[in-house]
Design an enzyme around this catalytic site. Structure first.
Site, PDB file in Angstrom:
ATOM      1  N   GLU A 130     -14.877 -22.992  -3.476  1.00 41.29           N
ATOM      2  CA  GLU A 130     -14.882 -24.144  -4.383  1.00 41.29           C
ATOM      3  C   GLU A 130     -13.934 -25.194  -3.817  1.00 41.29           C
ATOM      4  OE1 GLU A 130     -13.826 -22.766  -8.293  1.00 41.29           O
ATOM      5  OE2 GLU A 130     -15.548 -21.391  -8.360  1.00 41.29           O
ATOM      6  N   ILE A 160     -21.482 -24.392   1.075  1.00 39.53           N
ATOM      7  CA  ILE A 160     -22.328 -23.207   0.972  1.00 39.53           C
ATOM      8  C   ILE A 160     -23.454 -23.261   2.018  1.00 39.53           C
ATOM      9  CG2 ILE A 160     -23.736 -21.796  -0.594  1.00 39.53           C
ATOM     10  CD1 ILE A 160     -20.613 -22.148  -1.245  1.00 39.53           C
ATOM     11  N   GLU A 370     -15.517 -17.884   7.091  1.00 43.03           N
ATOM     12  CA  GLU A 370     -15.374 -16.422   6.948  1.00 43.03           C
ATOM     13  C   GLU A 370     -13.987 -15.948   7.375  1.00 43.03           C
ATOM     14  OE1 GLU A 370     -18.786 -14.066   7.835  1.00 43.03           O
ATOM     15  OE2 GLU A 370     -20.142 -15.673   7.271  1.00 43.03           O
TER      16      GLU A 370
HETATM   17  C1  LIG Z   1     -19.847 -25.049   7.832  1.00 45.03           C
HETATM   18  C2  LIG Z   1     -19.215 -24.165   6.795  1.00 45.03           C
HETATM   19  C3  LIG Z   1     -19.986 -23.159   6.204  1.00 45.03           C
HETATM   20  C4  LIG Z   1     -19.442 -22.369   5.189  1.00 45.03           C
HETATM   21  N1  LIG Z   1     -20.243 -21.447   4.541  1.00 45.03           N
HETATM   22  C5  LIG Z   1     -19.797 -20.870   3.391  1.00 45.03           C
HETATM   23  C6  LIG Z   1     -20.687 -20.081   2.566  1.00 45.03           C
HETATM   24  O1  LIG Z   1     -21.871 -19.859   2.899  1.00 45.03           O
HETATM   25  N2  LIG Z   1     -20.224 -19.588   1.384  1.00 45.03           N
HETATM   26  C7  LIG Z   1     -18.928 -19.791   0.974  1.00 45.03           C
HETATM   27  O2  LIG Z   1     -18.583 -19.328  -0.117  1.00 45.03           O
HETATM   28  N3  LIG Z   1     -18.049 -20.515   1.747  1.00 45.03           N
HETATM   29  C8  LIG Z   1     -18.457 -21.057   2.929  1.00 45.03           C
HETATM   30  N4  LIG Z   1     -17.592 -21.829   3.695  1.00 45.03           N
HETATM   31  C9  LIG Z   1     -16.207 -22.012   3.248  1.00 45.03           C
HETATM   32  C10 LIG Z   1     -15.199 -21.379   4.181  1.00 45.03           C
HETATM   33  O3  LIG Z   1     -15.205 -19.997   4.056  1.00 45.03           O
HETATM   34  C11 LIG Z   1     -13.827 -22.025   3.856  1.00 45.03           C
HETATM   35  O4  LIG Z   1     -13.894 -23.374   4.303  1.00 45.03           O
HETATM   36  C12 LIG Z   1     -12.685 -21.296   4.537  1.00 45.03           C
HETATM   37  O5  LIG Z   1     -12.497 -20.022   3.961  1.00 45.03           O
HETATM   38  C13 LIG Z   1     -11.379 -22.082   4.442  1.00 45.03           C
HETATM   39  O6  LIG Z   1     -11.127 -22.503   3.145  1.00 45.03           O
HETATM   40  P1  LIG Z   1     -10.728 -24.049   2.860  1.00 45.03           P
HETATM   41  O7  LIG Z   1     -11.723 -24.894   3.555  1.00 45.03           O
HETATM   42  O8  LIG Z   1     -10.573 -24.214   1.405  1.00 45.03           O
HETATM   43  O9  LIG Z   1      -9.341 -24.254   3.572  1.00 45.03           O
HETATM   44  P2  LIG Z   1      -7.923 -23.887   2.923  1.00 45.03           P
HETATM   45  O10 LIG Z   1      -7.943 -22.529   2.356  1.00 45.03           O
HETATM   46  O11 LIG Z   1      -7.503 -25.001   2.031  1.00 45.03           O
HETATM   47  O12 LIG Z   1      -7.014 -23.898   4.215  1.00 45.03           O
HETATM   48  C14 LIG Z   1      -6.510 -25.098   4.819  1.00 45.03           C
HETATM   49  C15 LIG Z   1      -5.626 -24.691   5.992  1.00 45.03           C
HETATM   50  O13 LIG Z   1      -4.495 -23.945   5.497  1.00 45.03           O
HETATM   51  C16 LIG Z   1      -4.451 -22.680   6.135  1.00 45.03           C
HETATM   52  N5  LIG Z   1      -3.980 -21.701   5.172  1.00 45.03           N
HETATM   53  C17 LIG Z   1      -4.489 -21.411   3.952  1.00 45.03           C
HETATM   54  N6  LIG Z   1      -3.779 -20.453   3.361  1.00 45.03           N
HETATM   55  C18 LIG Z   1      -2.816 -20.085   4.257  1.00 45.03           C
HETATM   56  C19 LIG Z   1      -1.771 -19.121   4.251  1.00 45.03           C
HETATM   57  N7  LIG Z   1      -1.592 -18.304   3.199  1.00 45.03           N
HETATM   58  N8  LIG Z   1      -0.969 -19.029   5.330  1.00 45.03           N
HETATM   59  C20 LIG Z   1      -1.156 -19.846   6.398  1.00 45.03           C
HETATM   60  N9  LIG Z   1      -2.113 -20.782   6.468  1.00 45.03           N
HETATM   61  C21 LIG Z   1      -2.934 -20.890   5.403  1.00 45.03           C
HETATM   62  C22 LIG Z   1      -5.892 -22.397   6.554  1.00 45.03           C
HETATM   63  O14 LIG Z   1      -5.940 -21.434   7.593  1.00 45.03           O
HETATM   64  C23 LIG Z   1      -6.341 -23.774   6.988  1.00 45.03           C
HETATM   65  O15 LIG Z   1      -5.855 -24.031   8.286  1.00 45.03           O
HETATM   66  C24 LIG Z   1     -18.091 -22.558   4.781  1.00 45.03           C
HETATM   67  C25 LIG Z   1     -17.308 -23.544   5.408  1.00 45.03           C
HETATM   68  C26 LIG Z   1     -17.852 -24.344   6.391  1.00 45.03           C
HETATM   69  C27 LIG Z   1     -16.991 -25.401   7.010  1.00 45.03           C
END
Ligand SMILES: Cc1cc2nc3c(=O)[nH]c(=O)nc-3n(C[C@H](O)[C@H](O)[C@H](O)COP(=O)(O)OP(=O)(O)OC[C@H]3O[C@@H](n4cnc5c(N)ncnc54)[C@H](O)[C@@H]3O)c2cc1C
Length: 396
Positions: A130, A160, A370
């Site tokens: 989300e 997604i 992932e």
């Molecule tokens: C093309 C694409 C396809 C996708 N497909 C799907 C899908 O099919 N279904 C689905 O549900 N999701 C999907 N996603 C979502 C994806 O899994 C998330 O974008 C990913 O898990 C990262 O979450 P975020 O973007 O909210 O980044 P955030 O969680 O906000 O992270 C931002 C930055 O902070 C870092 N960070 C976060 N927490 C910590 C911590 N505790 N310690 C150190 N660093 C941290 C992260 O590594 C990153 O560098 C997709 C994303 C993309 C871009």
């Protein structure tokens, strides 16, 4: 220790290798040209024609249980196949597979969702992320409120994959909101439920433009009503299902990237042999040779990380540490390798004539979805520090 492949593994790999070379690669110029015109690269009918051709040769449901008509080839074979497919940038996959968590469906749900997904009649998407909850997936806010025999879902999902094409989604929503002693909501993944929601039940999707060639979508649930029978698995046990989906095969993403790296380095070497500067092919320069050598070593290391993780899956061991390592290393090294190969091509590498820049953009995603690099590192270090994994690896 015997690291050779069995005859059967070699035969299957050879078949896929030939299929990629003869059936998939010839489509690359057209797919690239279409993408350059901002059109869909691989057309649905082309994908289906390829899948049908593979099916005629018995290639269907590579990792699907035999009772569902699949081949149940296992993790190592799956990884070997994925490497071969990764040698082309076409987003091809064999038909006949379904999301692992759909197998927990009851009989009615299996008829409506699992079987049509396996036979290609329906398309799914997995929706947990989300706008306010990505790495911290426990923090999802999408809610589902019970009203009699129905649930009313409200919230937004983002990024997604396949969300604009899917005709149903596995959507995760909070059904049992927890509160602390002062009445403040706690978002800890408990009380989350997975719902199977058809598009015609009312959710809307919107394509998200990304630096990749195929975009994910945002999904909006605005008072979407679903019957109680839409719950997949148990009410309140959705978070476990979500983790099972994400963990289904983390070795497969770096396996695909590994194939891309092999092809990229081959392209780089071919270019280096032919490109003459200052009277000599650039392949004769140490600067270029080191790029080739470093890439070859990293590709080989990645191959064994991927195969070791897959082997641990087949052996029924706890493979989470190995899978995180393969995913982290694959994401980092694939990005370094594609950057080197682009550099070896000079200005041509930067053009859209070659697929190098396309891979450069696409492989970047591997470090994000992932489980980001940082989350993989967090998992790996935590497993070691808490004693769940040994620094000596699974051999001990
Ligand atoms: C093309 C694409 C396809 C996708 N497909 C799907 C899908 O099919 N279904 C689905 O549900 N999701 C999907 N996603 C979502 C994806 O899994 C998330 O974008 C990913 O898990 C990262 O979450 P975020 O973007 O909210 O980044 P955030 O969680 O906000 O992270 C931002 C930055 O902070 C870092 N960070 C976060 N927490 C910590 C911590 N505790 N310690 C150190 N660093 C941290 C992260 O590594 C990153 O560098 C997709 C994303 C993309 C871009």
């Amino acid at each position: 220790m015997d690291l050779t492949l069995s005859d059967e593994q070699r035969e299957i790999r050879e078949w896929v290798r030939t299929f990629v070379r003869k059936e998939i690669m010839p489509l690359e110029p057209d797919v690239l040209a279409r993408e350059r015109r901002n059109e869909r690269g691989l057309l649905q009918q082309e994908l289906e024609a390829l899948q049908d051709k593979a099916k005629e040769a018995g290639f269907f449901g590579v990792d699907t249980p035999e009772e569902y008509g699949g081949m149940a080839l296992g993790a190592v074979m799956n990884a070997l196949i994925e490497v071969e497919l990764g040698r082309s940038f076409l987003p091809f996959k064999f038909g006949g597979d379904a999301d692992n968590i759909l197998y927990v469906a009851n009989d009615e749900q299996k008829e409506a969702y699992l079987l049509p997904t396996i036979n290609g009649a329906r398309k799914s998407c997995f929706a947990i992320t989300e706008p306010g909850a990505g790495s911290d997936a426990r923090a999802i806010r999408t809610s589902a409120r019970r009203e009699g025999e129905e649930w009313v879902i409200n919230g937004e999902k983002t990024f997604i994959t396949g969300g604009n094409e899917a005709d149903f989604t596995m959507a995760f929503a909070v059904t049992d909101p927890r509160k602390d002693s002062e009445g403040r909501p706690i978002y800890d993944g408990s009380g989350v439920t997975c719902f199977l929601v058809d598009r015609d039940m009312g959710w809307k999707s919107e394509y998200i433009d990304t630096m990749g060639e195929w975009g994910p979508a945002s999904l909006v649930f605005d008072d979407v009503r679903v019957p109680h029978s839409s719950i997949l698995g148990e009410e309140g046990k959705g978070f476990e299902l979500a983790m099972r989906w994400i963990g289904r095969g983390r070795y497969l993403l770096p396996a695909r990237a590994l194939g891309a790296c092999e092809r990229l380095v081959e392209m780089g070497m071919e270019h280096a042999r032919n490109r003459v500067t200052f009277g000599e092919p650039i392949a004769d320069r140490q600067a270029i040779q080191w790029m080739v050598a470093d890439s070859a070593v990293e590709i080989e290391a990645l191959r064994w990380l991927v195969l070791s993780a897959a082997w641990q899956v087949d052996a029924g061991l706890d493979s989470r540490q190995a899978q995180s390592m393969a995913k982290l290393y694959g994401g980092m090294k694939a990005n370094e390798i594609v950057d080197r190969v682009l550099q070896m091509h000079g200005g041509m590498g930067y053009t859209r004539e070659l697929p190098v820049e396309r891979w450069y953009r696409e492989l970047r995603l591997l470090r994000i979805y992932e489980g980001t690099d940082e989350i993989q590192r967090h998992t790996i270090a935590r497993n070691l520090l808490k004693g769940h994994a040994s620094i000596r690896g699974f051999l001990g």
